[in-house]
Motif scaffolding. Sequence first.
Motif, PDB file in Angstrom:
ATOM      1  N   GLN A 140      43.227 -14.265 -26.808  1.00 37.65           N
ATOM      2  CA  GLN A 140      43.645 -12.951 -27.001  1.00 37.65           C
ATOM      3  C   GLN A 140      42.722 -11.993 -25.406  1.00 37.65           C
TER       4      GLN A 140
ATOM      5  N   ALA B 127      41.244  -9.484 -24.107  1.00 37.22           N
ATOM      6  CA  ALA B 127      39.489  -8.722 -23.962  1.00 37.22           C
ATOM      7  C   ALA B 127      39.656  -7.335 -23.977  1.00 37.22           C
TER       8      ALA B 127
ATOM      9  N   ALA C  31      34.287  -4.423 -23.681  1.00 42.22           N
ATOM     10  CA  ALA C  31      33.827  -5.702 -23.469  1.00 42.22           C
ATOM     11  C   ALA C  31      33.285  -5.539 -22.902  1.00 42.22           C
TER      12      ALA C  31
ATOM     13  N   LYS D 176      32.178  -9.193 -19.712  1.00 39.80           N
ATOM     14  CA  LYS D 176      32.744  -9.980 -19.659  1.00 39.80           C
ATOM     15  C   LYS D 176      31.905 -11.606 -20.314  1.00 39.80           C
ATOM     16  N   VAL D 177      32.811 -12.522 -20.746  1.00 35.66           N
ATOM     17  CA  VAL D 177      31.724 -14.030 -21.182  1.00 35.66           C
ATOM     18  C   VAL D 177      31.904 -14.876 -20.556  1.00 35.66           C
TER      19      VAL D 177
ATOM     20  N   LEU E 285      38.975 -12.841 -29.411  1.00 36.88           N
ATOM     21  CA  LEU E 285      38.888 -13.149 -28.049  1.00 36.88           C
ATOM     22  C   LEU E 285      39.477 -14.787 -28.590  1.00 36.88           C
TER      23      LEU E 285
ATOM     24  N   ILE F  71      33.646 -11.492 -30.231  1.00 41.63           N
ATOM     25  CA  ILE F  71      33.231 -10.197 -29.473  1.00 41.63           C
ATOM     26  C   ILE F  71      32.929  -9.121 -30.060  1.00 41.63           C
TER      27      ILE F  71
ATOM     28  N   TYR G  38      25.165  -6.908 -27.680  1.00 43.75           N
ATOM     29  CA  TYR G  38      27.078  -8.108 -28.384  1.00 43.75           C
ATOM     30  C   TYR G  38      26.304  -9.238 -28.855  1.00 43.75           C
TER      31      TYR G  38
ATOM     32  N   VAL H  76      28.888 -13.090 -28.890  1.00 41.44           N
ATOM     33  CA  VAL H  76      30.134 -13.727 -29.338  1.00 41.44           C
ATOM     34  C   VAL H  76      30.028 -14.659 -30.016  1.00 41.44           C
TER      35      VAL H  76
END
Length: 319
Positions: free
Chosen positions: A183, A185, A189, A191-192, A219, A284, A310, A312
């Motif tokens: 999905q 972001a 959020a 960035k992973v 996500l 997230i 934050y 994940v």
Amino acid sequence: MSRRTRRVLPLLLTAVLALGLSGCGNDDAASDSDSSSGGGLDSVTIGGDFGKAPEITWDGQMEADEVTAKVISEGDGEEVAEGDAVLTNIWVGNGYTQEQAFSTYDEGGKPQIITVTPQGASEVFIKGLEGQKIGSRIAVAASAEVAFGPQGNPNIGVANKDTVLFVLDLMEKVPTEPEGKAQPAPSWAPKVEETDGDVTGLDMSSAPKPDGELKSAVLIEGTGPKVEKGQTITVNYLGQTYTGDKPFDESYTSSPASFAIGVGQVVPGWDKTLVGQRVGSRVILAIPPEEGYGKQGQPDAGISGTDTLYFVVDILGAS
């Protein structure tokens, strides 16, 4: 994230790590006999239902010169292979004193994740899990020296010359990654960052300043059942503050963690956002101080009372 400790859940594993999951015993002392052989298991009767604390009846002191395993009840799930991670309930008894030494069924206890490799589990657990089916109850007998090493395990009342009974309920296999549809972001959020599929950090450079609101977004949308309050969930996770340049905690480089959700075992932000998510999802989270550690923060982890956290979170299982 636990209110009292730096780690979310590794502290729940402390007792099991003391049981020698990393392999304290001497492999040469273990038996190569078929897993159905009784050995010291002939001196004990194990009753009770799978998934509930076993009912143990001792018939004299247990002797176990070798590691022997026995299927008490066979499940109909997938067979456990080398390398699998298995959510396991564990009961441990002292075969000499005929007393319980440890149990994940006790109040506050939770199933533990055992990885079926020589690096992730001792010979006792490998013999009890590998080749067995999920849904099974397995008994394993061993000397304390083979199970825990030369000193035994005095922390749970097992001396080095005692024998030990393990009762293992194989609850479920634990996936290694989220499974579902990606999905977009949300704009809030960070960035992973990933390396070889593992989350390694959060890039805050393009994330706006926190607004003090509790936020969550999916996500990867899993297709499993929704997480319910009071369930034990199994997750991989990484946590980082908005001002932090590296994670303050993560599980991707070790092993997934399991804990009860929605019942106050973790910070309120986790309880409020993870209940209702689907198994297989990556979520997230942005957690303001009042939904995290409050004004006191968590100094040992470098978290102040004003930090927004934050996370994940990969939801790998729920039971």
